[in-house]
Design an enzyme around this catalytic site. Structure first.
Site, short mmCIF file in Angstrom:
data_model
loop_
_atom_site.label_atom_id
_atom_site.label_comp_id
_atom_site.label_asym_id
_atom_site.label_seq_id
_atom_site.Cartn_x
_atom_site.Cartn_y
_atom_site.Cartn_z
N LYS A 79 0.73 -0.76 0.10
CA LYS A 79 0.19 -0.30 0.28
C LYS A 79 0.94 1.07 -0.10
O LYS A 79 1.91 1.20 0.75
CB LYS A 79 -1.07 0.24 1.49
CG LYS A 79 -2.33 0.27 1.70
CD LYS A 79 -3.26 -0.17 0.91
CE LYS A 79 -4.08 0.86 0.91
NZ LYS A 79 -5.74 -0.24 -0.09
N GLY A 173 -24.84 3.56 1.32
CA GLY A 173 -24.06 3.59 0.17
C GLY A 173 -24.07 2.90 -0.86
O GLY A 173 -23.92 1.87 -1.40
N VAL A 174 -24.91 3.56 -2.06
CA VAL A 174 -25.39 2.99 -4.07
C VAL A 174 -24.26 3.86 -4.57
O VAL A 174 -24.80 4.43 -5.82
CB VAL A 174 -26.70 3.37 -3.41
CG1 VAL A 174 -27.57 2.48 -2.78
CG2 VAL A 174 -27.41 4.60 -3.41
N GLY A 175 -22.92 4.21 -4.06
CA GLY A 175 -22.00 4.52 -5.00
C GLY A 175 -21.40 3.32 -6.44
O GLY A 175 -22.86 2.95 -6.46
N VAL A 177 -19.68 0.07 -6.05
CA VAL A 177 -19.97 -0.73 -5.47
C VAL A 177 -22.01 -1.18 -5.06
O VAL A 177 -22.12 -1.86 -5.43
CB VAL A 177 -19.25 -1.14 -4.19
CG1 VAL A 177 -20.03 -2.43 -3.89
CG2 VAL A 177 -17.95 -0.80 -4.44
P1 NAD Z 1 -18.09 5.31 -4.10
O1 NAD Z 1 -17.44 6.72 -3.32
O2 NAD Z 1 -18.57 5.01 -5.59
O3 NAD Z 1 -19.70 5.28 -3.07
C1 NAD Z 1 -20.03 5.87 -1.81
C2 NAD Z 1 -20.84 5.69 -1.57
O4 NAD Z 1 -21.67 6.13 -0.75
C3 NAD Z 1 -21.33 7.98 -2.01
O5 NAD Z 1 -22.09 7.46 -3.38
C4 NAD Z 1 -21.19 8.29 -1.03
O6 NAD Z 1 -22.34 9.24 -1.33
C5 NAD Z 1 -22.18 7.35 0.15
N1 NAD Z 1 -21.54 7.19 1.51
C6 NAD Z 1 -21.09 7.97 2.15
N2 NAD Z 1 -20.94 8.63 3.49
C7 NAD Z 1 -22.25 7.96 3.84
C8 NAD Z 1 -23.16 8.12 4.61
N3 NAD Z 1 -22.67 8.12 5.92
N4 NAD Z 1 -24.01 7.39 5.17
C9 NAD Z 1 -25.12 6.99 3.25
N5 NAD Z 1 -24.15 6.81 1.98
C10 NAD Z 1 -22.94 7.70 2.23
O7 NAD Z 1 -17.46 3.95 -3.47
P2 NAD Z 1 -17.38 2.54 -3.43
O8 NAD Z 1 -16.40 2.40 -4.80
O9 NAD Z 1 -18.46 2.19 -3.77
O10 NAD Z 1 -16.84 2.19 -2.34
C11 NAD Z 1 -17.21 1.79 -1.50
C12 NAD Z 1 -17.08 1.53 -0.35
O11 NAD Z 1 -16.36 0.01 -1.33
C13 NAD Z 1 -15.52 2.13 0.16
O12 NAD Z 1 -15.70 1.69 1.15
C14 NAD Z 1 -14.45 1.27 -0.81
O13 NAD Z 1 -13.11 1.55 -0.27
C15 NAD Z 1 -15.26 0.07 -0.54
N6 NAD Z 1 -14.49 -0.87 -1.82
C16 NAD Z 1 -14.33 -0.47 -3.19
C17 NAD Z 1 -14.30 -1.19 -4.19
C18 NAD Z 1 -14.29 -0.89 -5.72
O14 NAD Z 1 -13.62 -1.71 -6.34
N7 NAD Z 1 -14.79 0.34 -5.80
C19 NAD Z 1 -13.00 -2.21 -3.80
C20 NAD Z 1 -13.18 -2.93 -2.60
C21 NAD Z 1 -13.63 -2.46 -1.43
#
Ligand code: NAD
Length: 338
Positions: A79, A173-175, A177
């Protein structure tokens, strides 16, 4: 000093990078260098001080080793953390970081993480080939798929649900993932509840997937069969665990436990916690596919196997009467030969 640090775990290398011209200050930790090197994200955060950055990089690189080990793929955990504000993340700084990574001759491969994105990686790529997650790749797709397989597996064993039809999942959180997870859940007939601090996004996903929108500060205590944290890390702490209403927590958010003690708190509360580094491994499996390490068929197979790996963790926790975090770490350490 890294050797005396409480998070030091026989890390093979800890490197401090300083570039006066660009202002780069970074630490790269290689926890274990295996097979094709140590691979893990490059995190940009305005850390309060070097100590906080060191703590983070030691902890995160160790978690990456566990994550890789449990997928069976030939990488170790590494990392990088960059002490930086978003404004300071200039092309010059990213190129300086690329030169630092290049100096490791492939022992470390960097990828996007919190605070960095695919377009940053293409600037890093100007100085080194040892970078993944370039524009065009989206690891949230395989992450969501792997998480879906984990949810299906845990629903079967813990809730006795042969299918996900009618099971209720609350997604925080519906980003990238969480949103894609909801698509899979909707297809499987799951009753979905969603929350996001971006209310427009929550509404859009709810409309698309037939989900109910819940206030962000209510979602973790919302009655459901499974709570799936897919937002930020460190959301599971003494207070939030006391309010959880779901008997199972299975989500992708990284570093969900505020402290290692919280695994024990979940266990004591009778809540089954699926370790995040087990169920979110789809991202690195997808990354390995993008790098040509595995083909698409093997990628799909490994995403499915995340469900089986989770079941092994749960059964080991039961057999050895330890919490699921401890069980997963024991499994990973055995695979690492430790
Ligand atoms: P993202 O930024 O696309 O989505 C995160 C969502 O969470 C956003 O829509 C944000 O508005 C929302 N959010 C933030 N704080 C919040 C809260 N307090 N309550 C409700 N919603 C909230 O991120 P992502 O890529 O979807 O990743 C989500 C999580 O999964 C992260 O912790 C990331 O580290 C982990 N993760 C992601 C991946 C990947 O491939 N993208 C892989 C492993 C782990």
């Amino acid at each position: 000093m890294a050797f005396d640090h409480p998070e030091f775990d026989q890390h093979e290398e800890v490197l401090w990078f300083n570039d006066k011209d660009s202002g780069l200050r970074a630490i790269t930790a290689l926890h274990r260098v295996r097979g094709r090197g140590a691979l893990g994200g490059i995190r940009f955060l305005p850390y309060a001080n070097a100590e906080a950055a060191l703590t983070d990089v030691l902890r995160l690189s160790r978690a990456m080793s566990y994550k890789w080990a449990l997928t069976g793929l030939p990488f170790g955990g590494g990392k990088s953390v960059v002490i930086s504000t978003q404004q300071a993340k200039t092309p010059g700084l990213l190129r300086a970081l690329g030169r630092c990574i290049d100096s490791l001759n492939g022992r470390y491969v960097g990828a996007p993480d919190v605070g960095s994105c695919a377009s940053d990686m293409s600037v890093v790529r100007e100085e080194t080939q040892f970078v993944a997650g370039l524009p065009g790749s989206d690891t949230s797709v395989p992450t969501a798929k792997g998480l879906f397989h984990a949810i299906a597996a845990v629903a079967k064993t813990t809730l006795g649900a042969d299918s996900l039809e009618g099971v209720c999942v609350a997604v925080q959180g519906v980003g990238g993932v969480g949103g894609r997870l909801c698509d899979h859940l909707a297809q499987a007939g799951v009753k979905i509840k969603v929350a996001d601090v971006d209310s427009a996004l929550a509404n859009a996903v709810a409309l698309r997937c037939g989900a109910e929108v819940i206030a962000p500060d209510q979602i973790s205590s919302e009655p459901a069969d499974i709570f799936s944290p897919c937002a930020l890390g460190a959301g599971l702490n003494e207070q939030s665990i006391a309010c959880l209403a779901a008997p199972v927590v299975c989500g992708a958010a990284n570093n969900q436990l505020a402290t290692p003690m919280d695994a024990q708190r979940l266990e004591a509360a009778g809540i089954t916690w699926a370790p995040d580094y087990v169920v979110s491994a789809g991202g690195i499996i997808g990354g390995a596919c993008e790098m040509g390490e595995i083909d698409q068929a093997s990628c799909e197979q490994r995403l499915q196997e995340i469900g089986q790996t989770l079941l092994q963790v749960l059964s080991r926790a039961r057999d050895e009467q330890v919490n699921t975090d401890e069980a997963a770490q024991r499994m990973a350490r055995e695979i690492l030969g430790e």
